[in-house]
Write a protein that holds these residues in place. Structure first.
Motif, short mmCIF file in Angstrom:
data_model
loop_
_atom_site.label_atom_id
_atom_site.label_comp_id
_atom_site.label_asym_id
_atom_site.label_seq_id
_atom_site.Cartn_x
_atom_site.Cartn_y
_atom_site.Cartn_z
N ARG A 226 0.82 -1.22 0.00
CA ARG A 226 0.00 0.00 0.00
C ARG A 226 0.85 1.26 0.00
NH1 ARG A 226 -5.86 -0.96 2.23
NH2 ARG A 226 -6.08 -3.17 1.70
N GLU A 227 2.15 1.08 0.04
CA GLU A 227 3.11 2.16 -0.17
C GLU A 227 4.07 1.72 -1.28
OE1 GLU A 227 3.59 4.28 4.24
OE2 GLU A 227 5.26 3.21 3.31
N LYS A 228 4.23 2.56 -2.29
CA LYS A 228 5.09 2.19 -3.41
C LYS A 228 5.93 3.39 -3.84
CE LYS A 228 4.55 -2.12 -4.13
NZ LYS A 228 5.72 -3.02 -4.07
N SER A 229 7.21 3.11 -4.13
CA SER A 229 8.12 4.15 -4.61
C SER A 229 7.92 4.33 -6.11
CB SER A 229 9.56 3.76 -4.31
OG SER A 229 10.46 4.74 -4.79
N VAL A 230 7.73 5.57 -6.52
CA VAL A 230 7.46 5.91 -7.91
C VAL A 230 8.46 6.98 -8.34
CG1 VAL A 230 5.77 6.95 -9.49
CG2 VAL A 230 5.02 5.34 -7.73
N ARG A 231 9.02 6.83 -9.55
CA ARG A 231 9.96 7.83 -10.05
C ARG A 231 9.19 8.96 -10.73
NH1 ARG A 231 14.28 5.95 -14.33
NH2 ARG A 231 12.51 6.14 -15.75
N LEU A 232 9.54 10.18 -10.32
CA LEU A 232 8.88 11.38 -10.84
C LEU A 232 9.92 12.27 -11.53
CD1 LEU A 232 6.41 13.40 -10.90
CD2 LEU A 232 7.31 14.28 -8.73
N ILE A 233 9.63 12.66 -12.78
CA ILE A 233 10.49 13.58 -13.51
C ILE A 233 9.64 14.78 -13.94
CG2 ILE A 233 11.89 13.94 -15.59
CD1 ILE A 233 12.64 11.02 -15.50
N ILE A 234 10.11 15.97 -13.62
CA ILE A 234 9.44 17.22 -14.03
C ILE A 234 10.40 17.96 -14.95
CG2 ILE A 234 8.33 19.34 -13.25
CD1 ILE A 234 8.08 18.00 -10.49
N GLU A 235 9.93 18.37 -16.12
CA GLU A 235 10.84 19.04 -17.04
C GLU A 235 10.10 20.02 -17.92
OE1 GLU A 235 12.64 16.04 -19.45
OE2 GLU A 235 10.90 15.81 -20.75
N THR A 236 10.86 20.99 -18.43
CA THR A 236 10.36 21.91 -19.43
C THR A 236 11.54 22.44 -20.22
OG1 THR A 236 9.02 23.87 -19.86
CG2 THR A 236 10.49 23.97 -17.97
N ASN A 237 11.27 22.83 -21.42
CA ASN A 237 12.29 23.48 -22.24
C ASN A 237 11.59 24.48 -23.15
OD1 ASN A 237 14.86 24.07 -23.11
ND2 ASN A 237 14.95 22.40 -24.59
N SER A 238 10.60 25.17 -22.58
CA SER A 238 9.79 26.09 -23.36
C SER A 238 10.17 27.53 -23.05
CB SER A 238 8.30 25.88 -23.05
OG SER A 238 8.03 26.20 -21.69
N ASN A 239 10.05 28.39 -24.05
CA ASN A 239 10.29 29.83 -23.88
C ASN A 239 11.66 30.12 -23.27
OD1 ASN A 239 7.68 30.32 -24.88
ND2 ASN A 239 6.80 30.10 -22.83
N GLN A 240 12.66 29.43 -23.75
CA GLN A 240 14.05 29.61 -23.29
C GLN A 240 14.25 29.24 -21.82
OE1 GLN A 240 16.25 30.33 -25.67
NE2 GLN A 240 14.50 30.36 -27.08
N GLN A 241 13.23 28.67 -21.20
CA GLN A 241 13.36 28.26 -19.80
C GLN A 241 13.65 26.77 -19.75
OE1 GLN A 241 9.85 28.87 -17.46
NE2 GLN A 241 10.60 27.74 -15.69
N TYR A 242 14.64 26.38 -18.94
CA TYR A 242 14.97 24.96 -18.83
C TYR A 242 14.89 24.56 -17.37
CZ TYR A 242 17.09 20.43 -19.42
OH TYR A 242 17.30 19.08 -19.43
N GLY B 185 5.13 28.36 -15.01
CA GLY B 185 5.41 28.12 -16.42
C GLY B 185 4.77 26.85 -16.91
N LYS B 186 5.22 26.40 -18.07
CA LYS B 186 4.65 25.23 -18.72
C LYS B 186 5.60 24.04 -18.53
CE LYS B 186 2.16 27.92 -22.18
NZ LYS B 186 0.84 27.57 -21.65
N TYR B 187 5.02 22.92 -18.09
CA TYR B 187 5.83 21.74 -17.76
C TYR B 187 5.13 20.48 -18.28
CZ TYR B 187 8.20 24.84 -14.43
OH TYR B 187 8.89 25.86 -13.86
N ASN B 188 5.89 19.39 -18.36
CA ASN B 188 5.28 18.08 -18.44
C ASN B 188 5.99 17.16 -17.47
OD1 ASN B 188 7.59 17.22 -19.92
ND2 ASN B 188 6.59 17.82 -21.83
#
Length: 353
Positions: free
Chosen positions: A188-204, A234-237
């Motif tokens: 009922r507890e699980k480790s999950v990998r999370l990645i947050i990234e953006t490369n829009s509007n010259q922002q990285y 900003g905008k992310y995925n």
């Protein structure tokens, strides 16, 4: 015609007379192409293994390819630099794509050059396995008003994330009886990998971390609340990989449909300093990437099948030493249901990023 090769050995080329000259040319080109492909493949593989071997020797135990020191180019003279094989996996942030080494990294970070493209300049986290004398404590580094945290460093953005694991809970409910349990407490507890990234509007921006998700009895989903410092509006995925699941890129803030395919240039908005609710449960994470190699295939099937034949179940040594990853519906036993979940993944869609 007969060609003498060695004593008492002959090669008979009579059948070749029946092959037209055009076909002979085609077969010759095909044979040469195959040989060249094998040679190039072996060379590239040896090169990559050599590079990774250097990393393993200098940074044992690091989960990703990590930066290692090298001589800086002439335009970076006097700057501590390093080369990075996989900067994103190493947790680096790009600060220049034109080879400009003048921009500064945050204290404690290494300024690194991209391995494939040295014009890409990255700021990478330093590692305790490669201490630098310049980073050792000294009176000049003692706290002072100029080094106090800026107000922006206290701003935390909260991500409330809701995900669904395919096939969980087993039989559509989390009930536990005397001789069975559809979802044991251990799962009922699980480790999950999370990645947050953006490369829009010259922002990285790039962040990668493992988050513990908790099972929610009311929704049959898994939830986690993640705090991130200095995440600008900003905008992310977001890319999410479950404990034994195929990684999926999410680019819709709520209810991303099952058939929706995210591209790297499709984003959703996140607000700095706010609580952002991200419901991704409409697109369950597909079970199958048991060995964490980034794809679902024959090797994963072999692991699940072997664990099933071993009757691996929760509490057993097999389950603890790897077969727990083959338990797709997390009911505490590796059986035909888990094999069926793997088949469903293989037959539904290709590997995601």
């Amino acid at each position: 015609m007969q060609l003498k090769f060695k004593r008492n050995f002959f090669i008979n080329f009579q059948p070749l007379k029946k092959i037209s000259s055009e076909n002979k040319i085609f077969l010759s080109i095909l044979f040469i192409s195959i040989v060249l492909g094998i040679v190039v493949g072996v060379w590239k593989t040896n090169k990559l293994l050599l590079q990774r071997g250097k990393l393993s020797e200098m940074f044992p135990g690091n989960p990703y390819d990590s930066p290692y020191p090298t001589n800086p180019p002439s335009n970076c003279s006097g700057v501590s630099t390093c080369t990075v094989l996989e900067p994103l996996q190493a947790g680096c942030t790009k600060i220049s794509s034109t080879g400009d080494c003048n921009q500064q990294c945050s204290p404690g970070s290494l300024k690194c050059l991209g391995y494939e493209n040295p014009n890409n300049v990255w700021c990478c986290p330093s590692y305790s396995s490669s201490p630098s004398p310049s980073l050792s404590p000294s009176p000049s580094l003692s706290p002072s008003p100029s080094l106090s945290p800026s107000p922006s460093s206290d701003i935390k953005t909260v991500l409330d994330i809701n995900i669904k694991l395919a096939g969980v809970p087993a039989n559509g409910n989390d009930h536990c009886g005397d001789d069975y349990c559809n979802l044991p407490d251990e799962n009922r507890e699980k480790s999950v990998r999370l990645i947050i990234e953006t490369n829009s509007n010259q922002q990285y921006f790039y962040l990668e971390k493992n988050i513990v998700f908790q099972y929610n009895e009311e929704s049959d989903n898994y939830n986690a609340s993640v705090e991130i410092e200095d995440l600008k509006s900003g905008k992310y995925n977001i890319l999410i990989k479950g404990p034994s699941h195929r990684q999926i890129r999410f680019c819709k803030k709520e209810d991303q449909e099952l058939g929706f395919i995210c591209l790297k240039d499709i984003y959703f908005d996140l607000e700095m300093g706010q609580s952002n609710k991200l419901d991704f449960s409409l697109h369950p994470l597909d079970f199958g990437d048991v060995d964490w190699d980034g794809s679902v295939g024959v090797k994963d099937y072999s692991i699940v099948k072997a664990c099933k034949e071993a009757d691996a179940r929760i509490g057993s040594l097999d389950y603890k030493e790897g077969c727990g990853e083959a338990d797709g519906n997390l009911d505490g036993v590796v059986d035909n249901t888990d094999v069926d979940l793997l088949y469903t993944t293989l037959s539904s869609k290709p590997d995601d990023e």
